[in-house]
Design an enzyme around this catalytic site. Structure first.
Site, PDB file in Angstrom:
ATOM      1  N   ASP A 471       0.926  -1.556  -0.118  1.00  0.00           N
ATOM      2  CA  ASP A 471      -0.250  -0.067  -0.356  1.00  0.00           C
ATOM      3  C   ASP A 471       0.938   1.532   0.023  1.00  0.00           C
ATOM      4  OD1 ASP A 471      -2.182  -1.345   0.061  1.00  0.00           O
ATOM      5  OD2 ASP A 471      -2.713  -0.933   2.764  1.00  0.00           O
ATOM      6  N   ASP A 792      -4.360  -2.617   5.141  1.00  0.00           N
ATOM      7  CA  ASP A 792      -4.824  -2.755   6.501  1.00  0.00           C
ATOM      8  C   ASP A 792      -6.239  -2.333   6.652  1.00  0.00           C
ATOM      9  OD1 ASP A 792      -5.086   0.005   4.040  1.00  0.00           O
ATOM     10  OD2 ASP A 792      -3.878   1.312   5.295  1.00  0.00           O
ATOM     11  N   ASP A 796      -8.995  -5.227   2.089  1.00  0.00           N
ATOM     12  CA  ASP A 796      -7.400  -6.110   1.679  1.00  0.00           C
ATOM     13  C   ASP A 796      -8.070  -7.296   2.527  1.00  0.00           C
ATOM     14  OD1 ASP A 796      -6.996  -3.721   0.841  1.00  0.00           O
ATOM     15  OD2 ASP A 796      -5.938  -3.668   2.783  1.00  0.00           O
TER      16      ASP A 796
END
Length: 1221
Positions: A471, A792, A796
């Site tokens: 990310d 997070d 996900d």
């Protein structure tokens, strides 16, 4: 469910005993039983019950002596009392195995049992005094010396003693492993905290400290730790699949369905709930009790056990009658309970995903070595027996006399013991131990490097990683958002404007728009230390916007006091589909105003006007929008800023708008401002990414941000370098490229993209999952890719599960993400991932070092024992000596070599890859080279040693003869050579300096010195039990000299280039995809001792799969006609909201068969496939494909590769819809 859970009440012990309970209940206006029965109801029935019994939720709150605004007081006695009356919020774990149980388990080892039996027979026989018959031939020789015959029992006793040693060491290791695991588990449990209101302040407390009556704040991404009643909620949607098996998200509201259950996930929105049931009384707790997770109670009371049995029968009947009930029995991972499950999984060693790469390779290797050892030892015994029989009865022509029987038997027992000893040395039982020690040691040390490992094998898989999909926000960047540019009233400000430069009317709308339309949990707090930066609490982007208000000399707090959260009329919370958040407030005149904020390019499409230079509203046409994109948004994005648009809209009160029709409400907006938010790259990230690239790991950035922002940040981090050949794609474009005309994802198309892809921007969680799956399933490169993913957000989950190693963020991560991950990054920092890679590679290397050492000893010891026995009828190394060698080899060496600390040098080589052999050519060269050296030395000593040292020969000694110096020298030399070879084994890539960094590992030094010390004691004072005669100084020096020769010989071996040794073979390849041997399958079957629960789970999954397919078929039929039309006319895609009707369906129910976060489905695939493999068509690699496609294999035709053939793919036009997201 109701009937079942009610009956659960009967057999679950009332906490605190019956009498006490009634008195307590007097203090609170409601009893535990009432609350439990309340929590079994859903929807309208629950509301009815609350009204009948308590008036309303407020009433319930008062009876529980709590307040909806201030929560509980922090009075310890009150909290303690609540725990006594309503229970504590944790589910008691299973008792750990006691040390004695572990000892008993260690004793089950077959080789040890054989040794024990042999030793006992030997002991028994040594007490028998044979009559002194000359006629028994040389068999009776050696018994002349009375003292010697007396000592016959020592050997048996010594073997027994050493067996006890081995057992205790093994048991101790298991025990400390279990203890560490528990420690880790409690650490993970402590990590999970929850926000509750106490004394009017929001505080984070560990989940286990929550009590009934607490006012908890639930928000997006939480895993609910207890049952409760919703007091106030904004757009709250819950995924209850863990409890009900229904994958659709359930909308919760205080006036329709206020019941929130533990173990379920918050998918959208926020709210406050009154906790009504905790621990074993919550819904997940009741199910755990039914599943017997709290088994401690069973043993105490037989009666209760009977209830439980009836309960089980009743459950089975229920299950047969009704699939739905079976689904509700789904064991779920609640925050506390899940750990129990996890622990049991660990214990029964049921593999997560598949066996870890390393374990697969090692198991295979150990089995091969063990078989070879067995053959060798059998041959040894047969040769010894035949030789003795022929020698005694044929050559010397004796007849078998009854009185000589015991003597002959004694010989046979001696031969048998020698055989078993060969076997003991041959079987590398230290291998699993080395792996465990190495992993446990790494996990402990990784804690210090901010890696909290949840699954042991993740640590070692990380060493093989070839790709990391990371990310951006918070991982590569600091996640400290600050507004640095803004576009207000047709002016582009490059820094924060002075409030006087902004039209007051615009400023007022801006202040209100940000204060009200940010979650009230986001706030800016004064810094912890003087002169530090203010603390950002809550969503970091929102904190950035609130900070912008403070920079404009305005404060958000008064606005929020004026409009508290309860007064917000309607909230559309942020989610990955909307990419925006909107709040409606009612104005004093009764009309409504909607404030909206979100990704600028998405929100500007919905703006039809803008606040101009003097704060007046002017129209905003597509042409203006394009100009703004070019002049304002792209320049901001290219500097790596996230652009956020803030807009508003006034709505009439009469007629009141239809708030459910979001597409009609959030449109026709007026843009107030566009701000550029900077999230600086973490200073240590570029260096970490450079290390990754050196180490042969490709880093890809997957982000929801604008493509220009993403590209700018990627360049700052060094993910993309100017002049490289790489791709940066947006989610839409990526989807367009990987799908065929029918909208199905094709692996070939992904294969064209992923090798060059470096940045995926504006991507949805589904894109992330598609990319990870695409890379893992790809066969373009000869090595299968090993992918690590960071995540997070709640959504996900699927990508984290699919990846080989999932990293969840410890600070910004939601509970759902942590639950799906393998490793939690406690500091959210990318450079910690690099540390994890280093540790992972270190585990791999440690085990290779140990293997190199162990196999050398194995080869030499087996050959020596075998040839020695064949030529001299007696093994030069005695049983007890062999056991000592085995102890240094296995236990101590595994400790010494498995605890080497990692070095930066580990990051300079490419990953090993999944199918790389464990024993490389260099290692094979070392093993054989050192083996040859040791054999030459030992055989020279064996056959000409007596001449060299001028001592008596120890060969052909009769039974019970005293130990000879000759054989002692052989034993001593052998051990010393192993000790020095242990130093050689520290390097496996052919390095010259084997002492490099040796003092950095105190364990290694102490073990080598300690072993040396014990060896001196054994030789000088071991006497009869160890068959050792004391040696003099000169003999010792010779032994040492030969030992040090190992180090010199190691240098000689290092000089020989490996490339010239074509004849060497590598060994220990990874298990092939399709070879899951029968033995392994059998082992796996045994490993599951909770067979019953697993079976039940199999059935549940089965029912659930069927139901899911039925729903899908239904939906597909309904959708088919309309969808195809929609896909062919791309015009119909102008707005996201066309697809808002059923976004959950789209996200969850693609074929990935991943209901968004449904742990049980995913974690237990392995059992699934095992128990139900007769349902699945036999595909060559059942392990992988059958499981991925899960239940759907039922009756769909499969192609030769185990994937579906096209007809069944056409059943799913839904895949196409995903494109439009």
């Amino acid at each position: 469910m109701g009937e079942m859970a009610n009956s659960a009440v009967e057999f679950y012990p009332k906490r605190g005993g019956g009498g006490a309970e009634t008195n307590h209940a007097g203090d609170f206006g409601v009893t535990l039983e009432e609350l439990r029965s309340l929590m079994e109801l859903r929807g309208p029935e629950a509301l009815q019950k609350i009204q009948d019994s308590f008036g309303d939720a407020e009433g319930l709150c008062q009876r529980l002596k709590s307040s909806t605004s201030d929560g509980l007081s922090d009075n310890p006695t009150d909290l303690e009392k609540r725990r006594q009356v309503f229970g504590q919020n944790f589910i008691p774990p299973k008792k750990p195995k006691t040390f004695l149980q572990l000892v008993w388990e260690a004793l089950q080892d077959v080789t040890l049992i054989i040794l024990e039996i042999a030793a006992i027979i030997s002991l028994g026989l040594s007490f028998y005094q044979p009559p002194g018959h000359e006629s028994c031939g040389k068999a009776s020789g050696g018994a002349e010396d009375e003292g010697e015959a007396e000592a016959g029992w020592i050997e048996g006793a010594a073997i027994l003693l050493s067996v006890i040693c081995v057992v205790l060491v093994t048991a101790f290791n298991d025990w400390s492993k279990e203890k560490q695991f528990r420690g880790l588990q409690s650490r993970i449990e402590l990590e999970q905290r929850f926000a509750v209101v106490r004394n009017g302040n929001v505080i984070q407390i560990p989940v286990a400290e929550m009590v009934v009556g607490d006012m908890a704040q639930v928000k997006y991404g939480d895993l609910l730790p207890a049952d409760g009643v919703l007091i106030q909620g904004n757009d709250l949607k819950i995924d209850e699949s863990a409890l009900t098996g229904e994958s659709d998200h359930v909308r919760k509201s205080a006036d329709k369905d206020p019941m929130l259950l533990s173990g379920t996930h918050v998918m959208e929105g926020s709210g406050r709930m009154l906790v009504t049931a905790v621990g074993v009384n919550s819904q997940s707790g009741i199910i755990f009790t039914l599943l017997g997770a709290g088994e401690g109670e069973e043993e105490k009371k037989e009666k209760k056990g009977r209830c439980k049995k009836e309960e089980k029968q009743r459950l089975d009947v229920a299950k047969k009658q009704d699939g739905a009930v079976a689904m509700e029995m789904q064991p779920l991972k609640s925050a506390e309970g899940g750990e129990v499950e996890e622990r049991e999984k660990k214990k029964s060693n049921v593999p997560k995903k598949e066996k870890s790469v390393l374990q697969g390779k090692l198991t295979k290797l150990a089995v091969q070595i063990g078989k070879a050892g067995l053959v060798m030892s059998a041959i040894t015994v047969i040769i010894l027996v035949l030789y003795f029989v022929i020698e005694t009865f044929v050559v010397e022509g004796r007849s078998w006399l009854p009185e000589c029987t015991p003597i002959y038997v004694q010989y046979f027992v001696k031969f048998f013991i020698i055989g078993v000893t060969v076997l003991v040395v041959a079987v590398p039982e230290g291998l699993p131990l080395a792996v465990t020690i190495s992993l446990a040691y790494s996990v402990k040390k990784m804690m210090k490097d901010n890696n909290l490992v949840r699954h042991l094998d993740a640590c070692e898989t990380m060493g093989n990683a070839t790709a990391i999909c990371s990310d951006k926000t918070g991982t590569l960047t600091t996640n400290r958002m600050t507004v640095v540019q803004s576009y207000i009233n047709d002016q582009h400000f490059r820094e924060i404007p002075d409030p006087s430069q902004i039209n007051p009317n615009t400023l007022e709308k801006l202040v209100n728009g940000i204060s009200v339309n940010c979650a009230y949990t986001s706030k800016i707090m004064p810094p912890d230390v003087e002169g530090g930066l203010p603390k950002q609490v809550g969503n970091k982007t929102e904190c950035g916007l609130l900070g912008f208000l403070l920079d404009l000399k305005r404060d958000y707090a008064p606005v929020r006091e004026q409009i508290p959260e309860e007064k917000l009329y309607k909230v559309y919370t942020f989610n990955s589909v909307r990419k925006s958040m909107s709040t409606v407030v009612q104005m004093p005149d009764g009309s409504f105003r909607l404030y909206s904020k979100g990704a600028s390019e998405i929100l500007l499409k919905k703006c039809s006007s803008i606040l101009g230079a003097n704060g007046e509203v002017r129209s905003f046409k597509p042409r203006d929008r394009d100009e703004m994109l070019k002049k304002v948004i792209e320049p901001m994005a290219c500097e790596g800023l996230r652009t956020i648009c803030i807009a508003y809209r006034d709505l009439p009160c009469d007629p009141e708008p239809d708030w459910e029709n979001e597409a009609e409400i959030v449109t026709d907006l007026t843009c107030i401002t566009v701000v550029g938010i900077e999230d600086p790259v973490r200073p240590e990230v570029p260096e970490a990414i450079r290390k990754c690239q050196k180490a042969g790991i490709t880093v890809r950035m997957v982000t929801g941000d604008n493509i220009n922002t993403a590209r700018a940040i990627a360049a700052k981090c060094g993910i993309i370098q100017p002049g490289d050949d790489f791709l940066c794609l947006e989610g839409k474009e990526f989807n367009r490229r990987i799908r065929n005309e029918k909208g199905e994802i094709e692996q070939e198309r992904i294969d064209k993209i992923w090798p060059k892809l470096r940045v995926l921007a504006r991507s949805s969680p589904t894109d992330k999952h598609t990319l990870v799956k695409g890379i893992i399933d790809s066969t373009v490169l000869e090595q299968r890719q090993v992918v690590a993913v960071t995540g997070d957000g709640t959504n996900d989950g699927p990508a984290l599960k699919k990846a080989d190693v999932g990293f969840a963020m410890g600070i910004a991560g939601t509970d759902v993400a942590k639950e799906a991950s393998d490793i939690i990054l406690t500091d959210d920092n990318f450079s910690s991932i690099v540390k994890a890679v280093m540790w992972g590679r270190n585990v791999y290397d440690s085990i290779s070092k140990f293997l190199q050492f162990q196999l050398t000893v194995n080869v030499v010891a087996v050959i020596v024992a075998f040839t020695g026995a064949c030529i001299t009828q007696d093994s030069p190394l005695k049983a007890v000596q062999m056991l000592w060698v085995n102890l240094i080899m296995d236990t101590f060496a595994s400790l010494a070599l498995a605890t080497e600390p990692p070095t930066e040098a580990l990051l300079l080589r490419k990953p090993y890859g999944r199918n790389n052999p464990l024993i490389s050519l260099t290692m094979m060269k070392n093993i054989l080279g050192h083996g040859v050296y040791q054999l030459v030395i030992i055989f020279s000593l064996l056959f000409v040693g007596e001449k060299i040292f001028d001592i008596d020969s120890g060969r052909n000694a009769p039974l019970h003869s005293p130990p000879s110096e000759h054989y002692t020298i052989i034993f001593n030399t052998f051990v010393l050579m192993q000790l020095f070879n242990e130093i050689n084994a520290r390097k496996i890539h052919g390095e010259r300096n084997v002492f490099d960094g040796i003092f950095g590992n105190p364990i290694f030094c102490s073990i080598v010195l300690g072993t040396f010390g014990v060896q001196i004691v054994i030789v000088q004072f071991g006497g009869k039990p160890f068959s050792c005669a004391p040696l003099n100084m000169e003999q010792w020096l010779w032994c040492l000299f030969v030992g040090v020769g190992e180090l010199l010989w190691g240098q000689v071996i290092a000089t020989v280039p490996t490339s010239h040794l074509k004849c060497l073979k590598e060994a220990g390849h990874g298990p092939g995809t399709d070879e899951m041997t029968e033995d392994e399958l059998a082992e796996d079957e045994e490993e599951i001792d909770h067979a019953e629960r697993e079976l039940r789970r199999g059935q549940i999954l089965w029912f659930r799969g069927l139901n899911r397919i039925q729903t899908q078929m239904r939906v597909v039929k309904a959708f088919r006609s309309s969808l195809y039309d929609g896909i062919e006319k791309p015009a119909s895609r102008n707005s996201i909201h066309n697809f808002m009707a059923h976004p959950e369906f789209l996200i969850n129910d693609f074929i990935h068969n991943i209901p968004l976060i449904d742990d049980t489905d995913i974690d237990d695939e392995s059992e699934w496939s095992r128990h139900n493999h007769h349902f699945l068509p036999d595909t060559p690699n059942r392990n992988n494909n059958a499981i991925e496609s899960g239940v759907y294999h039922l009756n769909l035709p499969t192609g030769p590769d185990g994937h579906w053939t096209t007809p069944s793919r056409q059943l799913y036009p839904l895949l196409a819809v995903e494109t439009s997201l």
